[in-house]
Write an enzyme that holds these catalytic residues in place. Structure first.
Site, PDB file in Angstrom:
ATOM      1  N   ASP A 194       0.980  -1.151  -0.150  1.00  0.00           N
ATOM      2  CA  ASP A 194      -0.068   0.078  -0.148  1.00  0.00           C
ATOM      3  C   ASP A 194       0.843   1.319  -0.506  1.00  0.00           C
ATOM      4  O   ASP A 194       1.376   1.177   0.641  1.00  0.00           O
ATOM      5  CB  ASP A 194      -0.855  -0.171   1.417  1.00  0.00           C
ATOM      6  CG  ASP A 194      -1.962   0.668   0.795  1.00  0.00           C
ATOM      7  OD1 ASP A 194      -2.209   1.402  -0.249  1.00  0.00           O
ATOM      8  OD2 ASP A 194      -3.127   0.629   2.060  1.00  0.00           O
TER       9      ASP A 194
ATOM     10  N   ASP B 151     -10.712   1.757  -3.324  1.00  0.00           N
ATOM     11  CA  ASP B 151     -11.767   2.073  -2.572  1.00  0.00           C
ATOM     12  C   ASP B 151     -12.605   1.930  -1.317  1.00  0.00           C
ATOM     13  O   ASP B 151     -13.214   1.356  -0.442  1.00  0.00           O
ATOM     14  CB  ASP B 151     -10.615   2.446  -0.911  1.00  0.00           C
ATOM     15  CG  ASP B 151      -9.301   2.302  -0.321  1.00  0.00           C
ATOM     16  OD1 ASP B 151      -9.149   1.241  -0.305  1.00  0.00           O
ATOM     17  OD2 ASP B 151      -8.946   2.877   0.804  1.00  0.00           O
TER      18      ASP B 151
HETATM   19  C1  GLA Z   1      -5.981   2.293   2.152  1.00  0.00           C
HETATM   20  C2  GLA Z   1      -5.969   0.668   1.463  1.00  0.00           C
HETATM   21  C3  GLA Z   1      -7.478  -0.398   2.126  1.00  0.00           C
HETATM   22  C4  GLA Z   1      -6.782  -0.567   3.318  1.00  0.00           C
HETATM   23  C5  GLA Z   1      -6.325   0.441   4.045  1.00  0.00           C
HETATM   24  C6  GLA Z   1      -5.576   0.229   5.124  1.00  0.00           C
HETATM   25  O1  GLA Z   1      -6.641   2.805   2.649  1.00  0.00           O
HETATM   26  O2  GLA Z   1      -6.206   1.207   0.282  1.00  0.00           O
HETATM   27  O3  GLA Z   1      -7.694  -0.994   1.074  1.00  0.00           O
HETATM   28  O4  GLA Z   1      -5.559  -1.488   3.177  1.00  0.00           O
HETATM   29  O5  GLA Z   1      -4.945   1.268   3.368  1.00  0.00           O
HETATM   30  O6  GLA Z   1      -4.939   1.353   6.159  1.00  0.00           O
END
Ligand code: GLA
Length: 725
Positions: free
Chosen positions: A476, A546
């Site tokens: 990420d 997301d």
């Molecule tokens: C980002 C990712 C999510 C999750 C969060 C965790 O927003 O896109 O899928 O993994 O971080 O903090």
């Protein structure tokens, strides 16, 4: 095939359906002659309009400036009289900004040279050919090699350039774009992908006017908001007709993509690293490689462009051994628990998931350091045994006993101010001495331009990966870059930070997939802020957004699939009301929409009703039945809710056209509506196909369509299999 016509001084780069022409003018200027449908011969010098005012310099003996501002150039430069967007801007040690590249020669070689430290398309010697055009600026001692590669069976053309300092003194590169095409305007419209967090890559199309229209990011990532893709299309362009000129950047950092219409109604299309804040000091004997741009021309509309990108990326960009594999159906605990979990909760999820046929548990953010919210511990990559009691290995082994694989989330490029790593190495954060460091999500960005920083983070994470049987990593990156400064760079090299940062990210991803070839890597950036071709070189899949709401996903996945293969799109089923928009959609629809991607779940499966659990089993079955077809097939966009307001439809067709799958989503019900006919695409007109128990000719299905009844209620989806009869 790449040809050089010595008499006309014309290069012609051919693909199956396209030609790209380059001409040398006055034995000096590398000019663009043609890009479009395939040409039979190389006698195309008339396209340069050398006999028209303001004439070429050798003919009029003086008007170099006017010539440069009119001519169609391959790699235009700043400072000599071309006032359109330049591709190259170089500043000498005495502060002058100008260069004048003169043609020196060429080479046509089999294969495609790798781009040092950068992601790029690749191929075997017999699969591709490269043209190298050599140019030199005598005053600076700068050699520029323009690189053009084409692949057998593909209509894509890949461009890059190599800048070398063969002089005595350093110089500064202030701008080095990757590709430029000049052409006459044809009432072009500009297409790009725009959005925001949780709303990535929505398609926008608008007329091209005089002046410059640019799409860009200088956020240090390709970004949620704008995207390194640009297409110029003729006004009549649809999915299957019209002309399309498209560029896509194989790079994940700052970019600029621009279309500029000039006084002479010519259009310059450019793409490369954004010059904002960029400078690169090139010392004698050193070289700088610009990242690659993939260009696609289609005379058969957007659909052909899409399938050209998909095929090229599946065959010649993504390297993962998982590329052509059915990926394990995963369940991720993020939307299920956020930071509030322990090993017991994870095992409960895994247990129920395994009973329904889900194949891998992914432990998301919150397993390390002392992280219980998003405000600490990034950089402390060791397992929090208060949460994961008994340690990681025990948890993984217990998950494996349930017949499942195990995956883990990391965010290697970041450091929390509240972390042991920051307390020990405060200078490892990107910062400007004397200024507060810009915070975002309570975190700072690590200085990945420094080898020792990348190596230290890598070792920590590699130790975790070695400590248990881990099959998958979600990498990420949850914030943009700001207050840009590196303690490791001298004042005149601070402008190199953003690009060096990307090179550091690429170096670490390369190391990760080399040392752990069994690991399936999925990139992610606060959802889909780094869904780009650069990342696909390292990971066969990227988390799309997301936003897991099935309706929001229609536009996000449509925009993403415009360029990138659906096999790369991370798509999961989540609970309702949806966490991002609060919408309630049927469980079946959520599953059908997520099937157009890597497929998985992002919910607390222990809380699903018995009925929903039965639906999970059906979805798992559909995934196994259709994923090979969805992942490897040809993608056709049939209808967009953005255009018609009511329904969305796409299909995927097996390469041999023996089988296909039609997706249809009734987004909004309509009063007193009759059934609709959805015209299929990509089938063999002369074959017969079975659709819902009845046989139709391929031509009937494509010309008259499949009848889809109107349903009562919103958000209803249908999945229809089409098989050769
Ligand atoms: C980002 C990712 C999510 C999750 C969060 C965790 O927003 O896109 O899928 O993994 O971080 O903090």
């Amino acid at each position: 095939m790449i040809r050089y016509d010595e008499k006309n001084k014309v290069f012609l780069i051919d693909t199956e359906n396209t030609s790209y022409g380059i001409a040398v003018v006055d034995d000096r200027y590398v000019c663009h002659a043609y890009y479009g449908k395939k040409l039979a011969d190389t006698d195309i010098r008339y396209l340069l309009r050398e006999d028209e005012a303001p004439l070429t310099p050798s003919v009029n003996k003086r008007e170099t400036g006017a010539f440069l501002d009119f001519a169609h150039m391959e790699y235009p430069e700043t400072g000599m009289g071309d006032y359109r967007e330049s591709a190259l801007c170089v500043r000498s040690m005495n502060g002058h900004r100008a260069s004048e590249l003169c043609y020196e020669g060429y080479e046509i070689v089999p294969g495609k040279p790798a781009l040092e430290g950068l992601p790029a398309t690749w191929g075997k010697e017999e699969e591709c050919t490269t043209l190298k055009i050599f140019c030199r600026d005598a005053l600076l001692g700068m050699k520029v090699t323009l690189l053009y590669s084409v692949f057998e069976g593909s209509d894509a053309l890949c461009r890059s350039a190599l800048i070398e300092n063969e002089g005595e003194e350093s110089f500064y590169i202030e701008k080095a774009l990757s590709a430029c095409i000049d052409m006459c305007d044809r009432d072009f419209e500009v297409m790009g992908l725009f959005g925001s967090w949780a709303r990535e890559r929505h398609i926008q199309r608008m007329p091209l006017g005089y002046g410059r229209q640019n799409i860009s990011s200088f956020k240090g990532e390709s970004s949620h908001q704008e995207h390194p893709f640009l297409a110029l299309v003729t006004p009549e362009t649809t999915q299957d007709c019209g002309e399309v000129y498209a560029m896509n950047f194989v790079y994940s950092g700052n970019f600029i993509a621009q279309a500029e219409k000039s006084q002479f109604d010519s259009v310059r299309m450019t793409m490369g690293i954004h010059p904002e804040g960029f400078t690169w000091k090139l010392e004698p004997g050193k070289r700088f490689t610009v990242p690659e741009v993939v260009m696609v021309y289609s005379a058969e509309g957007l659909g052909k462009m899409t399938r050209t990108f998909h095929d090229l990326y599946r065959e010649h960009l993504i390297r993962s051994p998982y590329l052509h594999e059915k990926r394990p159906i995963l369940i991720n605990n993020w939307e299920a628990t956020y930071f509030d979990f322990d090993e017991k909760k994870l095992l409960e999820i895994a247990k129920d998931a395994s009973e329904l046929g889900i194949e891998m548990l992914v432990m998301d953010d919150g397993w390390f350091g002392k992280r219980s919210l998003d405000d600490s511990s990034l950089g402390d990559w060791f397992v929090n045994e208060d949460k994961i009691k008994g340690g990681l290995n025990e948890l993984v082994e217990n998950v494996k006993k349930l017949g499942m694989k195990f995956g883990i989330w990391v965010e290697p490029e970041m450091i929390s101010p509240d972390s042991d790593l920051y307390r020990k190495h405060p200078d490892w954060a990107i910062q400007i001495p004397g200024r507060d460091i810009t915070q975002s999500r309570a975190q700072y960005v690590l200085d990945f331009s420094r080898e020792e920083v990348v190596d230290a983070v890598y070792e920590m994470i590699a130790d975790v990966l070695r400590s248990a049987d881990i099959s998958y990593v979600k990498w990420d990156m949850n914030r943009q870059l700001a207050t840009l400064g590196s303690f490791a760079l001298p004042a005149d090299r601070q402008g190199e930070l953003s690009h060096r940062y990307m090179l550091g990210v690429y170096r670490m991803q390369e190391r990760l997939i080399t040392d752990f070839p069994q690991i399936l890597l999925e990139n992610c950036s606060g959802g889909g802020a780094r869904f780009d071709a650069g990342m696909l070189y390292y990971s066969p899949q990227i988390w799309c957004s997301d936003d897991t709401d099935a309706m929001e996903r229609l536009a996000i996945q449509e925009g993403t699939a415009l360029v990138y293969p659906v096999s790369a799109m991370g798509a999961h089923v989540s609970v309702c009301p949806n966490h991002t928009v609060g919408r309630v959609t049927p469980f079946e629809t959520r599953g059908d929409v997520a099937l157009l991607g890597t497929f998985g779940y992002e919910l607390d499966i222990t809380k699903l009703s018995a009925e929903e659990k039965e639906l999970v089993k059906v979805q798992v079955e559909k995934y196994h039945k259709y994923n090979d077809l969805i992942r490897e097939g040809d993608y056709y966009r049939l209808a967009s809710v953005a255009d018609n307001g009511y329904y969305d439809s796409w299909m995927t067709v097996e390469k041999d056209r023996s089988r296909a799958l039609l997706f249809y989503v009734q987004v909004a019900a309509r009063a007193n509506a009759k059934s609709r006919f959805i015209r299929l695409a990509g089938l063999d007109a002369d074959k017969c196909y079975m659709v819902e128990g009845k046989v139709y000719a391929g031509s009937t299905l494509m010309n008259a369509g499949v009848r889809i009844s109107s349903e009562f209620g919103d958000f209803k989806s249908r999945l229809i299999e089409i098989t050769e009869a």
